[in-house]
Scaffold this active site. Structure first.
Site, PDB file in Angstrom:
ATOM      1  N   ARG A 145      74.907  27.491  23.486  1.00 25.52           N
ATOM      2  CA  ARG A 145      75.207  26.211  24.125  1.00 25.52           C
ATOM      3  C   ARG A 145      74.492  25.134  23.321  1.00 25.52           C
ATOM      4  NH1 ARG A 145      73.582  29.758  28.328  1.00 25.52           N
ATOM      5  NH2 ARG A 145      75.251  30.237  29.824  1.00 25.52           N
ATOM      6  N   LYS A 169      70.393  29.205  30.741  1.00 26.90           N
ATOM      7  CA  LYS A 169      70.347  28.634  32.084  1.00 26.90           C
ATOM      8  C   LYS A 169      69.395  29.426  32.963  1.00 26.90           C
ATOM      9  CE  LYS A 169      74.939  26.535  32.173  1.00 26.90           C
ATOM     10  NZ  LYS A 169      76.248  26.485  32.855  1.00 26.90           N
ATOM     11  N   HIS A 240      81.108  23.137  22.528  1.00 29.92           N
ATOM     12  CA  HIS A 240      81.619  24.234  23.342  1.00 29.92           C
ATOM     13  C   HIS A 240      82.883  24.849  22.734  1.00 29.92           C
ATOM     14  CE1 HIS A 240      79.305  25.333  26.794  1.00 29.92           C
ATOM     15  NE2 HIS A 240      80.361  25.826  27.417  1.00 29.92           N
ATOM     16  N   ARG A 243      81.650  27.540  20.679  1.00 27.87           N
ATOM     17  CA  ARG A 243      81.185  28.628  21.559  1.00 27.87           C
ATOM     18  C   ARG A 243      82.387  29.447  22.050  1.00 27.87           C
ATOM     19  NH1 ARG A 243      77.057  30.339  25.132  1.00 27.87           N
ATOM     20  NH2 ARG A 243      77.633  30.524  27.334  1.00 27.87           N
ATOM     21  N   HIS A 266      75.991  34.744  29.950  1.00 27.31           N
ATOM     22  CA  HIS A 266      76.652  34.575  31.242  1.00 27.31           C
ATOM     23  C   HIS A 266      76.007  35.485  32.276  1.00 27.31           C
ATOM     24  CE1 HIS A 266      80.652  33.050  29.315  1.00 27.31           C
ATOM     25  NE2 HIS A 266      79.768  32.086  29.478  1.00 27.31           N
ATOM     26  N   TYR A 275      87.928  34.545  28.765  1.00 27.65           N
ATOM     27  CA  TYR A 275      88.322  34.668  27.365  1.00 27.65           C
ATOM     28  C   TYR A 275      89.341  35.782  27.149  1.00 27.65           C
ATOM     29  CZ  TYR A 275      84.372  31.583  26.576  1.00 27.65           C
ATOM     30  OH  TYR A 275      83.515  30.519  26.621  1.00 27.65           O
TER      31      TYR A 275
END
Length: 294
Positions: A145, A169, A240, A243, A266, A275
């Site tokens: 990210r 995150k 992104h 990414r 994730h 995806y």
């Protein structure tokens, strides 16, 4: 509630190490909620399900998209979980509130030809051009990210293993890897360009700009736009986008989806599964184009 929101934002910033962008979004969503409670004279500690439904209808009447409402609900739910954790509430009523259904958009990604066009640009004469090439290489090679990219510190890199330690995150640590192309430009950057950009100053961060300042999210976006203009690509490309391209390239090459999940950072596999829609569509196209009896 304003005091609690401030404490919550500090908690996310200093204890959970959330990105600046996430902090801003949480703050905005909670202020939206706070303003509604003030207007309706509702106590946030004893809000009822009916009052919550009225609030969600209020957002819907204002023509907020389901994605915006869902983001708002998630922010409020996280805030209330924090209040329970800090023993300011005994339970979280928002845990019983479902997010509105959101139609997930298929992520945009670069084609092989577009990738080749970007990386075939050989303007690598100045320290800035070398740094910018490194940004492109790292975004594609690692799937980071942009908030993770700008926070890479020199000590996070293990060159012998071609790996980078990053905090994603929720301050979740993971290791990402890069290949030979990124390795080559990284060595050039560290040995020459970065030293020139620092001008004998010091910085713990890998990517630096004018006056040795750490690069920002916005500056990374501007750099990508500049690189895209050089090769004449018409559509918008964000960090992104690279990414997304990283993820689809791995899946198209046969990578296991759970490995891709780990590399992307994730928390839930369902986030990564978006995806597979892209790869499935490519399989369908390949079938339609090559099957003799369609």
């Amino acid at each position: 509630m304003e005091k609690e929101i401030k404490q919550f934002i500090n908690y996310l910033t200093y204890e959970r190490n959330y990105s600046e962008n996430t902090i801003i979004n949480y703050n905005q969503e909670l202020k939206k909620y706070l303003n509604y409670l003030k207007e309706k004279k509702i106590n946030y500690q004893i809000i009822t399900k009916d009052e919550i439904r009225s609030y969600l209808k209020y957002l819907d009447d204002l023509k907020f998209k389901n994605s915006s409402i869902s983001r708002n609900v998630s922010a409020i739910r996280t805030f209330y979980n924090y209040l329970v954790q800090k023993e300011k509430l005994t339970s979280n009523i928002w845990n019983n509130i479902k997010n509105p259904k959101v139609k997930r958009k298929i992520p945009n990604f670069l084609t092989t030809l577009e990738l080749e066009a970007i990386f075939e640009n050989r303007d690598l004469e100045t320290p800035y051009e070398i740094r910018n090439r490194l940004i492109l290489e790292l975004l594609f090679a690692t799937g980071l990210r942009v908030s993770e990219l700008i926070n890479i510190k020199i000590n996070d890199i293990t060159q012998s293993e071609r790996s980078i330690r990053t905090l994603g995150k929720g301050a979740k640590e993971r290791i990402v890897y890069y290949g030979e192309y990124a390795e080559e430009i990284l060595e050039v950057y560290l040995n020459t360009s970065r030293k020139e950009l620092l001008e004998q100053r010091k910085s713990e961060y890998l990517l630096v700009g004018k006056n040795s300042i750490q690069l920002t999210r916005n500056r990374i976006g501007e750099i990508l736009e500049e690189e895209v203009k050089k090769i004449g690509l018409k559509h918008h490309i964000s960090p992104h986008t690279l990414r997304h391209t990283f993820a689809t390239s791995l899946l198209n090459s046969g990578a296991d989806i759970r490995s891709v999940q780990e590399l992307l950072g994730h928390e839930n596999l369902s986030t990564t599964q978006i995806y597979t829609h892209i790869t499935n569509e490519q399989l369908r196209k390949s079938y339609r184009d090559n099957m003799p009896r369609k």
